[in-house]
Design an enzyme around this catalytic site. Structure first.
Site, PDB file in Angstrom:
ATOM      1  N   LYS A   1      36.830  35.848  51.847  1.00  0.00           N
ATOM      2  CA  LYS A   1      35.741  36.016  50.883  1.00  0.00           C
ATOM      3  C   LYS A   1      34.421  36.385  51.547  1.00  0.00           C
ATOM      4  O   LYS A   1      33.624  37.150  50.980  1.00  0.00           O
ATOM      5  CB  LYS A   1      35.570  34.747  50.054  1.00  0.00           C
TER       6      LYS A   1
ATOM      7  N   GLU B   1      27.691  29.304  47.821  1.00  0.00           N
ATOM      8  CA  GLU B   1      27.263  30.442  47.008  1.00  0.00           C
ATOM      9  C   GLU B   1      26.374  29.923  45.883  1.00  0.00           C
ATOM     10  O   GLU B   1      26.641  28.866  45.301  1.00  0.00           O
ATOM     11  CB  GLU B   1      28.484  31.155  46.420  1.00  0.00           C
TER      12      GLU B   1
ATOM     13  N   ARG C   1      46.019  42.438  43.788  1.00  0.00           N
ATOM     14  CA  ARG C   1      47.341  42.288  43.173  1.00  0.00           C
ATOM     15  C   ARG C   1      47.229  42.561  41.681  1.00  0.00           C
ATOM     16  O   ARG C   1      46.125  42.746  41.169  1.00  0.00           O
ATOM     17  CB  ARG C   1      47.833  40.854  43.373  1.00  0.00           C
TER      18      ARG C   1
END
Length: 459
Positions: free
Chosen positions: A116, A205, A298
């Protein structure tokens, strides 16, 4: 073109992939654990191979056994579905090294977006807005280096989220409101991330109080070209897990929608991305600003929403691209979105017990008939056991209408026809959510369920 496809998954996504493969004339192979020997995906496949005991760590997550099953059955391609090995770059590389076709992005793309922190840097370089965040904290960094952690948290600002650097799906995410809770949240998330992803690294974050989760479906051709298939709103969540998804996102301005789709496409082009992927954004519900959240390399659980709105078959597109066949869509101009589609995830769970899974045998499992703007993707049938071994999602019900209101009404009628006995489900909770005045008004955000839980979960 692919001749024989091994589907490295179970449940509804395995059934979904098998359906598109069969439509393209591709032979199919299922893998299964001992617990899934009589599962629906095994019955639908042309061939099946047992790969281990019930525990996923001893079966579906064992890359060498899955690969061996492909070689033993003469499969020339592997589709991973979602979850399990779908975002495992090492497995993808092993498949390609074995001379088989990997139905997915390159191992490098999986690696880049799976980390990430690296993904945020790549997104920033591609000109995509990114939320303020911190460096990575690996297990052992904190609390021994508490000063560094506290400084990073102060720089990000409170409230903030502690997130796993690997993996996704909101697993392990924790909100922290002030400095007193940072060290404990980091330690807890590190431990959970280490168990779930075998990588205990985390990062901080900025938390957006009234956030919406909006994502853009992209499809890359692997040569620097990519298209988007518009956005999905996935704001209705419980415990950071999506429950209801829809497209288009209600109340999103056309300018914001266009900017998000262009940003997602730019990132896919920059990555020379191959196949289906989803770029997720957090949108500030108060200001309309959007920021990169992560990219899932995906097929997504909620992909039927996009398929119903655009008339595409994303799984078939994956298979065609991987097999070197011509695609029905080559340019952005060839993709149009029409009407409104909305999906609910039907779980075997107990909403009044904190949405804990409910296990048992499906004595009755009756779903509404598909067709006329209605789609049902299920991975079980009457008589199947819902065990504690796997995710308790048992079906997705998706409705399409000319308007959002029409789609909601159609979905409510369909849910009224669902008959399930043997396990508890979230059916009533879904019906109440869809019919809630604020939901009907499009006032969705990630805190929707918490704010309205007194009504949604009333006895």
């Amino acid at each position: 073109m692919i001749r024989k496809l091994l589907v490295a998954n179970r449940g509804e996504i395995a059934c979904r992939v098998i359906r598109s493969a069969k439509a393209l004339g591709i032979d199919t192979v299922a893998v299964h654990s001992e617990a899934d020997a009589d599962a629906l995906h095994v019955a639908l496949a042309g061939q099946s191979v047992a790969i281990g005991p019930a525990a996923a760590t001893e079966s579906y997550l064992l890359a060498d056994r899955v690969l061996a099953a492909a070689v033993a059955t003469g499969a020339d391609a592997i589709h991973p579905g979602y979850g399990f090995l779908a975002e495992n770059a090492t497995f993808a590389a092993a498949v390609e090294a074995a001379g088989l076709i990997w139905v997915g992005p390159t191992p490098q793309s999986i690696d880049d977006m799976g980390d990430k922190e690296r993904a945020r840097a790549i997104a920033r370089a591609a000109g995509v807005p990114v939320l303020p965040g911190s460096e990575r904290f690996a297990p052992g960094d904190a609390p021994p280096d508490a000063a560094r952690l506290e400084a990073a948290a102060a720089a990000v600002g409170y409230p903030l989220l502690v997130k796993a650097a690997a993996g996704g799906g909101g697993i392990g995410m924790r909100r922290v409101d002030d400095a007193s809770g940072v060290a404990a949240a980091v330690a807890s998330t590190q431990a959970l991330a280490a168990r779930a992803f075998k990588d205990g690294s985390v990062y901080l974050e900025r938390y957006v109080p009234r956030a919406r989760h909006v994502e853009v479906q992209v499809f890359g051709f692997g040569d620097g070209r990519a298209v988007h298939l518009y956005e999905r709103d996935c704001s209705t969540q419980r415990r950071f897990q999506k429950v209801i998804e829809e497209s288009p996102a209600p109340g999103l301005s056309e300018a914001t929608r266009l900017a998000m789709c262009e940003a997602a496409t730019a990132l896919a082009c920059e990555q020379r991305y191959r196949g289906a992927g989803t770029v997720e954004f957090v949108v500030d519900a108060d200001t309309g600003e959007f920021f990169f959240l992560e990219m899932n390399t995906r097929i997504q659980v909620e992909h039927p929403v996009t398929e119903m709105n655009t008339g595409t078959d994303l799984v078939a597109m994956q298979l065609l691209l991987a097999g070197g066949a011509a695609l029905p869509v080559q340019e952005q101009a060839g993709i149009a979105a029409n009407g409104h589609a909305i999906e609910v995830r039907l779980y075997a769970e107990r909403p009044l017990k904190g949405f804990l899974p409910s296990t048992g045998t499906l004595a009755t499992f009756e779903m509404p008939a598909a067709g006329d703007g209605l789609r049902v993707d299920a991975g079980v049938r009457a008589g199947d056991a819902i065990s504690h071994w796997y995710d308790p999602m048992i079906a997705k019900v998706i409705a399409h209408g000319a308007s959002r209101g029409e789609a909601i009404d159609r979905l409510l009628v369909a849910l009224g026809e669902v008959r399930i006995e043997g396990v508890e489900t979230n059916l009533l909770f879904l019906q109440r959510t869809l019919d809630h005045p604020s939901f009907r008004a499009g006032e969705v955000f990630t805190g929707f369920i918490d704010v309205h839980k007194a009504v949604l979960l009333a006895k």
